[in-house]
Design a protein around this motif. Sequence first.
Motif, PDB file in Angstrom:
ATOM      1  N   ARG A  26       2.649  -3.553  -8.656  1.00 25.62           N
ATOM      2  CA  ARG A  26       2.933  -2.285  -8.406  1.00 25.62           C
ATOM      3  C   ARG A  26       4.388  -1.666  -8.978  1.00 25.62           C
ATOM      4  O   ARG A  26       4.210  -0.606  -9.551  1.00 25.62           O
ATOM      5  CB  ARG A  26       2.491  -1.512  -7.108  1.00 25.62           C
TER       6      ARG A  26
ATOM      7  N   ALA B 167       1.713   0.008   4.370  1.00 29.05           N
ATOM      8  CA  ALA B 167       2.312  -1.284   4.901  1.00 29.05           C
ATOM      9  C   ALA B 167       2.933  -1.306   6.144  1.00 29.05           C
ATOM     10  O   ALA B 167       2.701  -2.236   6.981  1.00 29.05           O
ATOM     11  CB  ALA B 167       3.436  -1.683   3.821  1.00 29.05           C
TER      12      ALA B 167
ATOM     13  N   LYS C 139       5.552   5.162  -8.108  1.00 31.28           N
ATOM     14  CA  LYS C 139       6.220   5.074  -6.305  1.00 31.28           C
ATOM     15  C   LYS C 139       7.998   5.080  -6.831  1.00 31.28           C
ATOM     16  O   LYS C 139       8.644   4.194  -6.751  1.00 31.28           O
ATOM     17  CB  LYS C 139       5.961   3.716  -5.816  1.00 31.28           C
TER      18      LYS C 139
ATOM     19  N   GLY D 246      -2.632   2.570  -2.631  1.00 30.03           N
ATOM     20  CA  GLY D 246      -1.943   1.985  -1.584  1.00 30.03           C
ATOM     21  C   GLY D 246      -2.478   0.690  -1.440  1.00 30.03           C
ATOM     22  O   GLY D 246      -3.731   0.344  -1.631  1.00 30.03           O
ATOM     23  N   LEU D 247      -1.545  -0.456  -1.120  1.00 27.26           N
ATOM     24  CA  LEU D 247      -1.809  -1.821  -0.867  1.00 27.26           C
ATOM     25  C   LEU D 247      -2.797  -2.024   0.272  1.00 27.26           C
ATOM     26  O   LEU D 247      -3.410  -3.002   0.366  1.00 27.26           O
ATOM     27  CB  LEU D 247      -0.725  -2.793  -1.115  1.00 27.26           C
ATOM     28  N   THR D 248      -2.332  -1.129   1.272  1.00 27.12           N
ATOM     29  CA  THR D 248      -2.985  -1.532   2.684  1.00 27.12           C
ATOM     30  C   THR D 248      -4.485  -0.929   2.610  1.00 27.12           C
ATOM     31  O   THR D 248      -5.090  -1.516   3.197  1.00 27.12           O
ATOM     32  CB  THR D 248      -2.214  -0.652   3.574  1.00 27.12           C
ATOM     33  N   LYS D 249      -4.592   0.253   1.806  1.00 22.57           N
ATOM     34  CA  LYS D 249      -5.861   0.751   1.599  1.00 22.57           C
ATOM     35  C   LYS D 249      -6.797  -0.305   0.939  1.00 22.57           C
ATOM     36  O   LYS D 249      -7.976  -0.433   1.117  1.00 22.57           O
ATOM     37  CB  LYS D 249      -5.611   1.933   0.860  1.00 22.57           C
TER      38      LYS D 249
ATOM     39  N   ASN E 257       6.926  15.282  -1.082  1.00 25.48           N
ATOM     40  CA  ASN E 257       6.350  14.758   0.070  1.00 25.48           C
ATOM     41  C   ASN E 257       7.371  15.317   1.471  1.00 25.48           C
ATOM     42  O   ASN E 257       6.525  15.696   2.252  1.00 25.48           O
ATOM     43  CB  ASN E 257       6.198  13.286   0.082  1.00 25.48           C
TER      44      ASN E 257
ATOM     45  N   ASN F 180      -2.103   6.535   2.692  1.00 24.73           N
ATOM     46  CA  ASN F 180      -3.203   6.798   2.134  1.00 24.73           C
ATOM     47  C   ASN F 180      -4.109   7.441   3.558  1.00 24.73           C
ATOM     48  O   ASN F 180      -3.999   6.943   4.485  1.00 24.73           O
ATOM     49  CB  ASN F 180      -4.001   5.780   1.653  1.00 24.73           C
TER      50      ASN F 180
ATOM     51  N   GLU G  88      -3.588  12.572  -0.027  1.00 25.76           N
ATOM     52  CA  GLU G  88      -3.086  11.608   0.853  1.00 25.76           C
ATOM     53  C   GLU G  88      -1.956  12.378   1.826  1.00 25.76           C
ATOM     54  O   GLU G  88      -1.668  13.372   1.683  1.00 25.76           O
ATOM     55  CB  GLU G  88      -2.076  10.574   0.055  1.00 25.76           C
ATOM     56  N   ALA G  89      -1.658  11.367   2.808  1.00 24.66           N
ATOM     57  CA  ALA G  89      -0.579  12.006   3.638  1.00 24.66           C
ATOM     58  C   ALA G  89       0.867  11.683   2.935  1.00 24.66           C
ATOM     59  O   ALA G  89       0.893  11.060   2.004  1.00 24.66           O
ATOM     60  CB  ALA G  89      -0.524  10.707   5.119  1.00 24.66           C
TER      61      ALA G  89
ATOM     62  N   HIS H  38       2.844  -6.306  -4.562  1.00 23.78           N
ATOM     63  CA  HIS H  38       4.013  -5.162  -4.712  1.00 23.78           C
ATOM     64  C   HIS H  38       4.739  -5.427  -5.975  1.00 23.78           C
ATOM     65  O   HIS H  38       5.152  -4.326  -6.179  1.00 23.78           O
ATOM     66  CB  HIS H  38       4.777  -5.489  -3.266  1.00 23.78           C
TER      67      HIS H  38
HETATM   68  C1  LIG Z   1       3.060   8.414  -1.003  1.00 19.80           C
HETATM   69  C2  LIG Z   1       2.328   7.142  -0.385  1.00 19.80           C
HETATM   70  N1  LIG Z   1       1.061   7.125  -0.337  1.00 19.80           N
HETATM   71  C3  LIG Z   1       0.528   5.926   0.053  1.00 19.80           C
HETATM   72  C4  LIG Z   1       1.272   4.823   0.761  1.00 19.80           C
HETATM   73  C5  LIG Z   1       0.621   3.597   1.302  1.00 19.80           C
HETATM   74  O1  LIG Z   1       0.900   2.484   0.233  1.00 19.80           O
HETATM   75  P1  LIG Z   1       0.936   0.882   0.953  1.00 19.80           P
HETATM   76  O2  LIG Z   1      -0.360   0.862   1.881  1.00 19.80           O
HETATM   77  O3  LIG Z   1       1.091   0.252  -0.215  1.00 19.80           O
HETATM   78  O4  LIG Z   1       1.839   0.813   1.734  1.00 19.80           O
HETATM   79  C6  LIG Z   1       2.741   4.984   0.470  1.00 19.80           C
HETATM   80  C7  LIG Z   1       3.612   3.996   1.168  1.00 19.80           C
HETATM   81  O5  LIG Z   1       4.750   3.941   0.868  1.00 19.80           O
HETATM   82  C8  LIG Z   1       3.110   6.056   0.219  1.00 19.80           C
HETATM   83  O6  LIG Z   1       4.443   6.543   0.362  1.00 19.80           O
END
Ligand SMILES: Cc1ncc(COP(=O)(O)O)c(C=O)c1O
Length: 307
Positions: A52, A255, A154, A217-220, A161, A192, A187-188, A49
């Motif tokens: 990023r 996350a 970010k 995305g870090l979760t992805k 959004n 992601n 993305e949403a 994090h």
């Molecule tokens: C626009 C957007 N895309 C993707 C993500 C997913 O990122 P992460 O998996 O690092 O939380 C986020 C998370 O805040 C986001 O705001």
Amino acid sequence: MQATANVNGLITAASDAKISIFDRGFLYGDSIYEVVRTYSGVPFYYDEHFERLENSARLAQMELSQSRLFLKEEIRRTVASSNVQAGEEVFIRYAITRGESVLDLDPALAKKTSYIILVKPIVDWNPRFYQEGMWLAMPSIRRNSPLALDPNIKSGNYLNNILAVGEVKKLGADDALILSLDGKLTEASNSNVCFVQDGKIISPPHEAGTNTGNLKGLTKRAVAEVCKKIGVGYSERPLRPEDIPSMKECFVSSATREIMPVCGIRFEHGAKQVFPSGGGELTKRLIQEYKKYVAEYTKTHAKEAFF
Ligand SMILES: Cc1ncc(COP(=O)(O)O)c(C=O)c1O
């Protein structure tokens, strides 16, 4: 625990925290941020994090006045002040703004970045989103082009959004699946998106050159690691709405949401595609494997626990 904030070193209850109206984060959305959550008190992917955040700063041409070490110590202090107990988990949002300046866009007028840390209990998503899945809809609003405002910054400016979510909520959807200017899936609104096609995971790439405009995305990234571990194919390539009919499952990742099933997508012209309620077989398996991956991470990073 008590929701707690830290504004440039001053720790208070979150509801008492104040920032200047001359702060450029407030004035212009001239800020960047990260959200981290803990598992057993351990911040997940903590250094990733920070990497990023530092990348966002570089892309936003923002010179950070606070070091990673300093911010980590401030986050630790804020978490300690929240009175969090063992057995609870925390959500940590840390934002850096370009700082205060007179009302003038010139970034050089801000001399010192500000930091704002918020520590609170983790987000409780609507249980329906896990039991059945979310409905996504494609809004008419397009994702910011990487050539205009790179989604890999970010930033604290989520107006793009917000407009997308506002539009699809009126259609009865839970979240937006946003298209790029040239009609690709991005993305949403704050997660992601991944699909299952032929037993493999496929997701739009984040690289600026692909023009798919989505945050790395870090979760992805963790999903990709999990796939590697369990021998499931994972790849990224540009996708279009026309590709969706060949997809068997869909989920989003973030996350706070972790892996959240998507039970249907509404196309811009109104047609709908349904996915298995509660997630298909592979999505369900990934949800379980993700839990194991996090448990393993938590064990190997136990010394980083906040509490
Ligand atoms: C626009 C957007 N895309 C993707 C993500 C997913 O990122 P992460 O998996 O690092 O939380 C986020 C998370 O805040 C986001 O705001």
